[in-house]
Design a protein around this motif. Structure first.
Motif, PDB file in Angstrom:
ATOM      1  N   GLY A 117      -4.447   0.914  -0.990  1.00 46.51           N
ATOM      2  CA  GLY A 117      -4.795   2.331  -1.036  1.00 46.51           C
ATOM      3  C   GLY A 117      -3.620   3.288  -1.006  1.00 46.51           C
ATOM      4  N   ASP A 118      -3.937   4.605  -1.186  1.00 48.27           N
ATOM      5  CA  ASP A 118      -2.914   5.635  -1.395  1.00 48.27           C
ATOM      6  C   ASP A 118      -1.990   5.201  -2.530  1.00 48.27           C
ATOM      7  OD1 ASP A 118      -3.968   7.316   0.462  1.00 48.27           O
ATOM      8  OD2 ASP A 118      -2.257   7.299   1.825  1.00 48.27           O
ATOM      9  N   LEU A 119      -2.641   4.911  -3.648  1.00 50.46           N
ATOM     10  CA  LEU A 119      -1.901   4.473  -4.823  1.00 50.46           C
ATOM     11  C   LEU A 119      -1.295   5.685  -5.535  1.00 50.46           C
ATOM     12  CD1 LEU A 119      -4.550   1.887  -6.034  1.00 50.46           C
ATOM     13  CD2 LEU A 119      -2.699   1.608  -4.388  1.00 50.46           C
ATOM     14  N   THR A 152      -8.219  -3.107   3.509  1.00 54.06           N
ATOM     15  CA  THR A 152      -8.630  -1.737   3.829  1.00 54.06           C
ATOM     16  C   THR A 152      -7.426  -0.809   3.676  1.00 54.06           C
ATOM     17  OG1 THR A 152      -8.102  -1.963   6.190  1.00 54.06           O
ATOM     18  CG2 THR A 152     -10.342  -2.545   5.516  1.00 54.06           C
ATOM     19  N   HIS A 153      -7.705   0.487   3.670  1.00 53.58           N
ATOM     20  CA  HIS A 153      -6.605   1.450   3.751  1.00 53.58           C
ATOM     21  C   HIS A 153      -6.361   1.823   5.214  1.00 53.58           C
ATOM     22  CE1 HIS A 153      -3.751   4.441   2.661  1.00 53.58           C
ATOM     23  NE2 HIS A 153      -4.464   5.422   3.202  1.00 53.58           N
ATOM     24  N   TYR A 154      -7.426   2.189   5.896  1.00 54.91           N
ATOM     25  CA  TYR A 154      -7.303   2.547   7.320  1.00 54.91           C
ATOM     26  C   TYR A 154      -7.150   1.275   8.147  1.00 54.91           C
ATOM     27  CZ  TYR A 154      -8.655   7.385   6.325  1.00 54.91           C
ATOM     28  OH  TYR A 154      -8.689   8.678   5.865  1.00 54.91           O
ATOM     29  N   ALA A 185      -0.648   3.872   7.640  1.00 54.13           N
ATOM     30  CA  ALA A 185       0.224   4.212   8.775  1.00 54.13           C
ATOM     31  C   ALA A 185       1.678   4.059   8.336  1.00 54.13           C
ATOM     32  CB  ALA A 185      -0.092   3.323   9.973  1.00 54.13           C
ATOM     33  N   HIS A 186       2.214   5.117   7.708  1.00 51.17           N
ATOM     34  CA  HIS A 186       3.570   5.050   7.145  1.00 51.17           C
ATOM     35  C   HIS A 186       4.638   4.803   8.207  1.00 51.17           C
ATOM     36  CE1 HIS A 186       2.724   7.444   3.171  1.00 51.17           C
ATOM     37  NE2 HIS A 186       1.687   6.699   3.519  1.00 51.17           N
ATOM     38  N   HIS A 187       4.360   5.286   9.427  1.00 52.38           N
ATOM     39  CA  HIS A 187       5.349   5.145  10.502  1.00 52.38           C
ATOM     40  C   HIS A 187       4.944   4.084  11.510  1.00 52.38           C
ATOM     41  CE1 HIS A 187       7.245   8.684   8.847  1.00 52.38           C
ATOM     42  NE2 HIS A 187       6.081   9.295   8.876  1.00 52.38           N
ATOM     43  N   ASN A 218      -7.043   7.698   1.291  1.00 51.58           N
ATOM     44  CA  ASN A 218      -7.448   9.100   1.410  1.00 51.58           C
ATOM     45  C   ASN A 218      -6.757   9.976   0.363  1.00 51.58           C
ATOM     46  OD1 ASN A 218      -5.185   8.371   3.115  1.00 51.58           O
ATOM     47  ND2 ASN A 218      -5.183  10.477   3.871  1.00 51.58           N
ATOM     48  N   HIS A 219      -5.511   9.695   0.039  1.00 50.00           N
ATOM     49  CA  HIS A 219      -4.828  10.498  -0.980  1.00 50.00           C
ATOM     50  C   HIS A 219      -5.501  10.359  -2.346  1.00 50.00           C
ATOM     51  CE1 HIS A 219      -0.923  12.000   0.816  1.00 50.00           C
ATOM     52  NE2 HIS A 219      -1.485  11.331   1.816  1.00 50.00           N
ATOM     53  N   ASP A 220      -6.069   9.196  -2.608  1.00 49.50           N
ATOM     54  CA  ASP A 220      -6.719   8.973  -3.906  1.00 49.50           C
ATOM     55  C   ASP A 220      -8.029   9.756  -4.017  1.00 49.50           C
ATOM     56  OD1 ASP A 220      -4.632   7.134  -4.477  1.00 49.50           O
ATOM     57  OD2 ASP A 220      -5.688   5.612  -3.289  1.00 49.50           O
ATOM     58  N   GLY A 267       0.844  -1.195   0.000  1.00 48.13           N
ATOM     59  CA  GLY A 267       0.000   0.000   0.000  1.00 48.13           C
ATOM     60  C   GLY A 267       0.871   1.233   0.000  1.00 48.13           C
ATOM     61  N   ASP A 268       0.227   2.395  -0.163  1.00 50.62           N
ATOM     62  CA  ASP A 268       0.929   3.671  -0.018  1.00 50.62           C
ATOM     63  C   ASP A 268       2.135   3.791  -0.954  1.00 50.62           C
ATOM     64  OD1 ASP A 268      -0.418   4.928   2.614  1.00 50.62           O
ATOM     65  OD2 ASP A 268      -0.281   2.756   2.778  1.00 50.62           O
ATOM     66  N   VAL A 269       1.911   3.405  -2.201  1.00 49.82           N
ATOM     67  CA  VAL A 269       2.998   3.569  -3.176  1.00 49.82           C
ATOM     68  C   VAL A 269       3.050   5.011  -3.686  1.00 49.82           C
ATOM     69  CG1 VAL A 269       3.095   1.161  -3.847  1.00 49.82           C
ATOM     70  CG2 VAL A 269       1.506   2.680  -5.034  1.00 49.82           C
ATOM     71  N   HIS A 270       1.940   5.751  -3.526  1.00 44.69           N
ATOM     72  CA  HIS A 270       1.896   7.195  -3.828  1.00 44.69           C
ATOM     73  C   HIS A 270       2.563   7.530  -5.157  1.00 44.69           C
ATOM     74  CE1 HIS A 270       0.111   8.567  -0.067  1.00 44.69           C
ATOM     75  NE2 HIS A 270       0.814   7.636   0.547  1.00 44.69           N
ATOM     76  N   LEU A 271       2.052   6.938  -6.224  1.00 44.85           N
ATOM     77  CA  LEU A 271       2.697   7.120  -7.521  1.00 44.85           C
ATOM     78  C   LEU A 271       2.413   8.473  -8.160  1.00 44.85           C
ATOM     79  CD1 LEU A 271       3.571   4.139  -7.516  1.00 44.85           C
ATOM     80  CD2 LEU A 271       2.979   4.095  -9.928  1.00 44.85           C
TER      81      LEU A 271
HETATM   82 FE   LIG Z   1      -0.189   6.936   2.467  1.00 44.85          FE
END
Ligand SMILES: [Fe+2]
Ligand SMILES: [Fe+2]
Length: 258
Positions: free
Chosen positions: A39-41, A162-164, A204-206, A70-72, A9-13
């Motif tokens: 999510g957060d693709l 899920t994302h969350y 949760a990146h951290h 959420n970023h999407d 997840g969270d690759v934020h492309l």
């Molecule tokens: Fe993210």
């Protein structure tokens, strides 16, 4: 028999990231039966960024199933984002599920983005101002949709995507003050209401990788900054009550799961 599930997840492309995941993704058919995206693709949820996701994660030779993050949602272009992903053959879930045939059995994946709200004893409640009630209602409705999706699938192994986060365990490392914006216990209750074998999330990146719902379902945070590899792979046994989870890195390094 084992079903091999790759997840990240969270690759934020955006355009500057395209190509970074592809070499490891090209090995996917040998490593996994399915790829789940938590999510957060994208970085800001634009159609242009979604087309970057489509290029990076499309045509892998295995089914790809995603939820948005959420970023999407940031640029209010969700239909265009979903359209771009679907054009590349990526299945996007939101309150529904899909059953995939694999050599190890029928894998059911139920997905929602989810929402915040917090965890037992420290959560938002459906009380007071309309804005607070709307916040909590958003989470409740999302959790209800996840439960419905989980119960709707006829499969050998059931995974929640899920994302969350559904649990606080996998948030360890994040500031306590933002836990209510990172997940909700209601998602965990939905997961526990069905015979779920594994729950995967990002956001949760951290945070940390491993957790467990109150009902004993294993939870894994597959946010890219947490797993620090192109994807993790989970091996699930073919009986729900005997499901074994193991993981290997994209480079093939075996990890032990205690
Ligand atoms: Fe993210
Ligand atoms: Fe996020």
């Amino acid at each position: 028999m084992v079903i091999r599930i790759a997840a990240v997840g969270d690759v934020h492309l955006d355009e500057d990231v395209v190509g970074r995941f592809r070499p490891a993704l090209e090995e996917m058919p040998g490593n996994a039966d399915v790829l789940l995206l938590a999510g957060d693709l994208t970085r800001h949820g634009t159609e242009v960024e979604a087309r970057c996701v489509a290029r990076e994660f499309g045509g892998l030779g295995v089914p790809v199933v995603a939820v948005l993050g959420n970023h999407d949602h940031q640029c209010d272009q969700v239909p265009q984002v979903v359209g771009a992903l679907e054009e590349a053959g990526i299945v996007v879930l939101e309150g529904n599920g899909v059953v995939l045939d694999s050599p190890g059995g029928r894998l059911g994946v139920a997905g929602v983005k989810g929402f915040g709200g917090g965890f037992a004893g420290r959560c938002a409640s459906d009380f007071g101002e309309p804005e607070m009630k709307a916040f909590v209602r958003t989470t409740t409705e999302s959790a209800d949709r996840l439960a419905e999706a989980l119960h709707s699938l006829d499969c050998d192994l059931l995974v929640a995507l899920t994302h969350y986060s559904p649990v606080p365990d996998t948030l360890a490392g994040e500031p306590l003050e933002i836990y209510p914006f990172l997940g909700s216990y209601q998602l965990g209750q939905a997961i526990d209401s069905a015979p779920t074998a594994l729950a995967l999330h990002g956001h949760a990146h951290h945070g940390s990788e491993r957790g467990t719902t109150p009902g004993g379902v294993r939870v894994r945070n597959v946010a890219h900054p947490v797993i620090k590899q192109a994807y993790s792979i989970f091996h699930l046994g073919d009986h729900l009550d005997q499901a074994q989870v193991s993981g290997i890195g994209a480079g093939g390094i075996q990890q032990s799961w205690s």
